[in-house]
Design a protein around this motif. Structure first.
Motif, PDB file in Angstrom:
ATOM      1  N   VAL A  27       9.942 -30.789 -36.392  1.00  0.00           N
ATOM      2  CA  VAL A  27      11.352 -30.343 -36.813  1.00  0.00           C
ATOM      3  C   VAL A  27      11.940 -31.512 -36.292  1.00  0.00           C
ATOM      4  O   VAL A  27      11.851 -31.772 -34.902  1.00  0.00           O
ATOM      5  CB  VAL A  27      11.633 -29.072 -36.471  1.00  0.00           C
ATOM      6  CG1 VAL A  27      13.149 -28.881 -36.935  1.00  0.00           C
ATOM      7  CG2 VAL A  27      10.853 -28.099 -37.099  1.00  0.00           C
ATOM      8  N   ILE A  28      12.816 -32.377 -36.977  1.00  0.00           N
ATOM      9  CA  ILE A  28      13.616 -33.037 -36.600  1.00  0.00           C
ATOM     10  C   ILE A  28      15.170 -32.561 -36.711  1.00  0.00           C
ATOM     11  O   ILE A  28      15.259 -32.232 -37.890  1.00  0.00           O
ATOM     12  CB  ILE A  28      13.653 -34.481 -37.167  1.00  0.00           C
ATOM     13  CG1 ILE A  28      12.188 -35.153 -36.845  1.00  0.00           C
ATOM     14  CG2 ILE A  28      14.922 -35.433 -36.560  1.00  0.00           C
ATOM     15  CD1 ILE A  28      12.116 -36.670 -37.723  1.00  0.00           C
ATOM     16  N   TRP A  29      15.944 -32.219 -35.454  1.00  0.00           N
ATOM     17  CA  TRP A  29      17.165 -31.599 -35.536  1.00  0.00           C
ATOM     18  C   TRP A  29      18.402 -32.395 -35.543  1.00  0.00           C
ATOM     19  O   TRP A  29      18.394 -33.045 -34.507  1.00  0.00           O
ATOM     20  CB  TRP A  29      16.966 -30.681 -34.730  1.00  0.00           C
ATOM     21  CG  TRP A  29      18.450 -29.602 -34.277  1.00  0.00           C
ATOM     22  CD1 TRP A  29      19.287 -29.859 -33.401  1.00  0.00           C
ATOM     23  CD2 TRP A  29      18.749 -28.895 -35.102  1.00  0.00           C
ATOM     24  NE1 TRP A  29      20.304 -29.117 -33.472  1.00  0.00           N
ATOM     25  CE2 TRP A  29      20.102 -28.262 -34.442  1.00  0.00           C
ATOM     26  CE3 TRP A  29      18.600 -28.157 -36.561  1.00  0.00           C
ATOM     27  CZ2 TRP A  29      21.057 -27.199 -35.285  1.00  0.00           C
ATOM     28  CZ3 TRP A  29      19.169 -27.381 -37.040  1.00  0.00           C
ATOM     29  CH2 TRP A  29      20.597 -26.688 -36.362  1.00  0.00           C
ATOM     30  N   LEU A  30      18.992 -32.534 -36.551  1.00  0.00           N
ATOM     31  CA  LEU A  30      20.213 -33.445 -36.803  1.00  0.00           C
ATOM     32  C   LEU A  30      21.460 -32.930 -36.258  1.00  0.00           C
ATOM     33  O   LEU A  30      22.418 -32.523 -37.024  1.00  0.00           O
ATOM     34  CB  LEU A  30      20.276 -33.995 -37.955  1.00  0.00           C
ATOM     35  CG  LEU A  30      19.259 -34.868 -38.504  1.00  0.00           C
ATOM     36  CD1 LEU A  30      19.439 -35.529 -39.892  1.00  0.00           C
ATOM     37  CD2 LEU A  30      18.534 -35.792 -37.546  1.00  0.00           C
ATOM     38  N   MET A  31      21.623 -32.322 -34.988  1.00  0.00           N
ATOM     39  CA  MET A  31      22.753 -31.656 -34.252  1.00  0.00           C
ATOM     40  C   MET A  31      22.348 -31.875 -32.939  1.00  0.00           C
ATOM     41  O   MET A  31      21.474 -32.182 -32.334  1.00  0.00           O
ATOM     42  CB  MET A  31      23.031 -30.377 -34.929  1.00  0.00           C
ATOM     43  CG  MET A  31      24.547 -30.071 -34.976  1.00  0.00           C
ATOM     44  SD  MET A  31      25.540 -31.198 -36.104  1.00  0.00           S
ATOM     45  CE  MET A  31      27.276 -30.504 -35.741  1.00  0.00           C
ATOM     46  N   GLY A  32      23.518 -31.248 -32.102  1.00  0.00           N
ATOM     47  CA  GLY A  32      23.448 -31.054 -30.825  1.00  0.00           C
ATOM     48  C   GLY A  32      22.214 -30.310 -30.448  1.00  0.00           C
ATOM     49  O   GLY A  32      21.887 -29.542 -31.021  1.00  0.00           O
ATOM     50  N   HIS A  33      21.725 -30.487 -29.231  1.00  0.00           N
ATOM     51  CA  HIS A  33      20.348 -29.886 -28.740  1.00  0.00           C
ATOM     52  C   HIS A  33      20.631 -28.230 -28.722  1.00  0.00           C
ATOM     53  O   HIS A  33      21.851 -27.754 -28.192  1.00  0.00           O
ATOM     54  CB  HIS A  33      19.800 -30.311 -27.403  1.00  0.00           C
ATOM     55  CG  HIS A  33      18.580 -29.347 -26.959  1.00  0.00           C
ATOM     56  ND1 HIS A  33      18.708 -28.864 -25.850  1.00  0.00           N
ATOM     57  CD2 HIS A  33      17.430 -29.509 -27.498  1.00  0.00           C
ATOM     58  CE1 HIS A  33      17.319 -28.281 -25.724  1.00  0.00           C
ATOM     59  NE2 HIS A  33      16.596 -28.734 -26.842  1.00  0.00           N
ATOM     60  N   SER A  34      19.804 -27.341 -29.321  1.00  0.00           N
ATOM     61  CA  SER A  34      19.921 -25.874 -29.384  1.00  0.00           C
ATOM     62  C   SER A  34      18.678 -25.400 -28.794  1.00  0.00           C
ATOM     63  O   SER A  34      17.637 -25.266 -29.269  1.00  0.00           O
ATOM     64  CB  SER A  34      20.160 -25.434 -30.692  1.00  0.00           C
ATOM     65  OG  SER A  34      20.089 -24.176 -30.827  1.00  0.00           O
ATOM     66  N   ALA A  35      18.938 -25.062 -27.246  1.00  0.00           N
ATOM     67  CA  ALA A  35      17.801 -24.398 -26.737  1.00  0.00           C
ATOM     68  C   ALA A  35      17.215 -23.067 -27.451  1.00  0.00           C
ATOM     69  O   ALA A  35      15.982 -23.054 -27.697  1.00  0.00           O
ATOM     70  CB  ALA A  35      18.012 -24.168 -25.325  1.00  0.00           C
ATOM     71  N   PRO A  36      18.047 -22.191 -27.713  1.00  0.00           N
ATOM     72  CA  PRO A  36      17.688 -21.152 -28.674  1.00  0.00           C
ATOM     73  C   PRO A  36      16.929 -21.165 -29.833  1.00  0.00           C
ATOM     74  O   PRO A  36      15.932 -20.805 -30.288  1.00  0.00           O
ATOM     75  CB  PRO A  36      19.016 -20.151 -28.805  1.00  0.00           C
ATOM     76  CG  PRO A  36      19.927 -20.731 -27.998  1.00  0.00           C
ATOM     77  CD  PRO A  36      19.506 -22.242 -27.540  1.00  0.00           C
ATOM     78  N   LEU A  37      17.414 -22.179 -30.474  1.00  0.00           N
ATOM     79  CA  LEU A  37      16.694 -22.822 -31.946  1.00  0.00           C
ATOM     80  C   LEU A  37      15.316 -23.132 -31.476  1.00  0.00           C
ATOM     81  O   LEU A  37      14.264 -22.865 -32.127  1.00  0.00           O
ATOM     82  CB  LEU A  37      17.443 -23.615 -32.627  1.00  0.00           C
ATOM     83  CG  LEU A  37      16.774 -24.363 -33.960  1.00  0.00           C
ATOM     84  CD1 LEU A  37      16.552 -23.230 -34.964  1.00  0.00           C
ATOM     85  CD2 LEU A  37      17.416 -25.444 -34.408  1.00  0.00           C
ATOM     86  N   PHE A  38      15.349 -24.266 -30.547  1.00  0.00           N
ATOM     87  CA  PHE A  38      14.055 -24.951 -30.283  1.00  0.00           C
ATOM     88  C   PHE A  38      12.817 -23.764 -29.753  1.00  0.00           C
ATOM     89  O   PHE A  38      11.582 -24.093 -29.957  1.00  0.00           O
ATOM     90  CB  PHE A  38      14.095 -25.952 -29.099  1.00  0.00           C
ATOM     91  CG  PHE A  38      14.663 -27.199 -29.838  1.00  0.00           C
ATOM     92  CD1 PHE A  38      15.565 -27.325 -31.008  1.00  0.00           C
ATOM     93  CD2 PHE A  38      14.097 -28.407 -29.158  1.00  0.00           C
ATOM     94  CE1 PHE A  38      15.670 -28.580 -31.485  1.00  0.00           C
ATOM     95  CE2 PHE A  38      14.464 -29.655 -30.104  1.00  0.00           C
ATOM     96  CZ  PHE A  38      15.001 -29.607 -30.890  1.00  0.00           C
ATOM     97  N   GLU A  39      13.231 -22.995 -28.852  1.00  0.00           N
ATOM     98  CA  GLU A  39      12.485 -21.734 -28.467  1.00  0.00           C
ATOM     99  C   GLU A  39      11.830 -21.025 -29.607  1.00  0.00           C
ATOM    100  O   GLU A  39      10.519 -20.600 -29.690  1.00  0.00           O
ATOM    101  CB  GLU A  39      13.404 -20.632 -27.713  1.00  0.00           C
ATOM    102  CG  GLU A  39      12.361 -19.784 -27.112  1.00  0.00           C
ATOM    103  CD  GLU A  39      13.221 -18.482 -26.706  1.00  0.00           C
ATOM    104  OE1 GLU A  39      12.327 -17.672 -26.087  1.00  0.00           O
ATOM    105  OE2 GLU A  39      14.182 -18.169 -26.872  1.00  0.00           O
TER     106      GLU A  39
END
Length: 338
Positions: A69-81
């Protein structure tokens, strides 16, 4: 290599530690990376805080799906978890995306500007006369260089599986491109140009005066998923319904309210929520992504866990029943503005 570990409440409500977040500055990975102060794209802010930090994570204890997954926004620890718990690798690259608040309104809203700039920002190729974003500062190359660095510095993550056989780029057939708001719109625009495994758009896409959403798509439309809140300005302005229909998502199911429906949500690609956000359109906009604005139940658990799992995991060949275009959704936003 700088890493930090964030402990969050696991879905079982017992305390557990998320996979380590691996962080590295883009300018330290690739010496070709440059600042572009003309679009407010710099490596440090006025206080000296680094702005080009990139983040990645993978849970090596979970069976891997072999997708990035390449996430194009600020880092989101809850999402990455959550992504890691699904067996997905995830990165958040830093790339030249600060242009959107600087383009003069008369040019920005002319009808064929934002899509071209988004394409240049994501690819690093020359698509727009208004910005000059070279390849090393575009999303594609920044992501590739980051994954190469991760393959070397974090071998247990087996990041090399996402590098093409010729070693010159990423395996985009293994990539899920995703973002929220501005990042969702850039994800969708990029997927029109480059075929990817899946697209997940939170509160997006928009670009309501543009027509790129109807262009032929390298990524089949059944691989594109969207989720937004009905109080979001993108709904009240008909931006989301317009983009979703122009991309052909109505061919794969109706708009489904996830709060009164259960997985697999009629196998649709268009999901909405009317969850209680206190009437705030600003919170509504952010509430669809795991994080501080997301809605919780009386026990403090996020109410959209099943939705997030669906967006990133639902088989793309399982689709809903085609529905006609909504006559109440205004497609000609230029005419509406006049």
């Amino acid at each position: 290599m700088k890493t930090h570990i964030t402990c969050l409440l696991a879905l079982s409500a017992s305390l557990a530690c998320a996979a380590p977040t691996i962080s590295k500055r883009a300018s330290e990975i690739d010496p070709r990376a440059k600042e572009h102060p003309e679009i407010d794209f710099v490596f440090t802010d006025k206080k000296g805080k680094p702005q080009d930090v990139q983040n990645a994570s993978v849970d090596t204890s979970v069976k891997p799906q072999g997708k990035l997954v390449i996430w194009l926004m600020g880092h989101s620890a809850p999402l990455f978890e959550r992504l890691n718990s699904y067996g997905l690798h995830a990165i958040q690259p830093h790339y030249a995306n600060k242009w959107f608040g600087i383009i003069p309104a008369d040019k920005r809203d002319s009808g064929k500007v934002l899509g071209d700039i988004r394409l240049e920002a994501t690819t690093g190729d020359d698509h727009s006369d208004l910005v000059n974003i070279p390849q090393p500062d575009g999303m594609m190359e920044r992501s590739f260089q980051f994954v190469k660095w991760l393959a070397k510095e974090h071998p247990e993550g087996k990041w090399e599986q996402f590098i093409s056989e010729d070693g010159k780029g990423l395996r985009w057939d293994k990539v899920i491109i995703s973002g929220s708001s501005h990042g969702a719109t850039s994800s969708a625009r990029f997927a029109k140009h480059q075929k990817v495994d899946r697209v997940v758009c939170f509160c997006g896409p928009r670009d309501n005066y543009e027509t790129w959403q109807a262009l032929p798509s390298a990524t089949p439309a059944n691989r594109i998923f969207g989720f937004s809140h009905v109080l979001d300005g993108g709904w009240t302005g008909d931006h989301y319904c317009r983009s979703w229909e122009m991309m052909g998502l109505n061919q794969f199911g109706p708009i489904v309210d996830v709060d009164i429906s259960a997985p697999p949500f009629q196998n649709t690609r268009r999901l909405i929520t009317n969850a209680d956000v206190g009437g705030s359109d600003k919170r509504a906009h952010s509430s669809v992504v795991p994080g501080g604005a997301a809605v919780k139940d009386k026990d403090g658990k996020f109410i959209h866990e099943a939705v997030w799992r669906y967006l990133f995991n639902h088989p793309v060949n399982e689709t809903g029943t085609a529905t006609p275009a909504d006559p109440d959704c205004v497609k000609d936003q230029q005419k509406k503005a006049r």
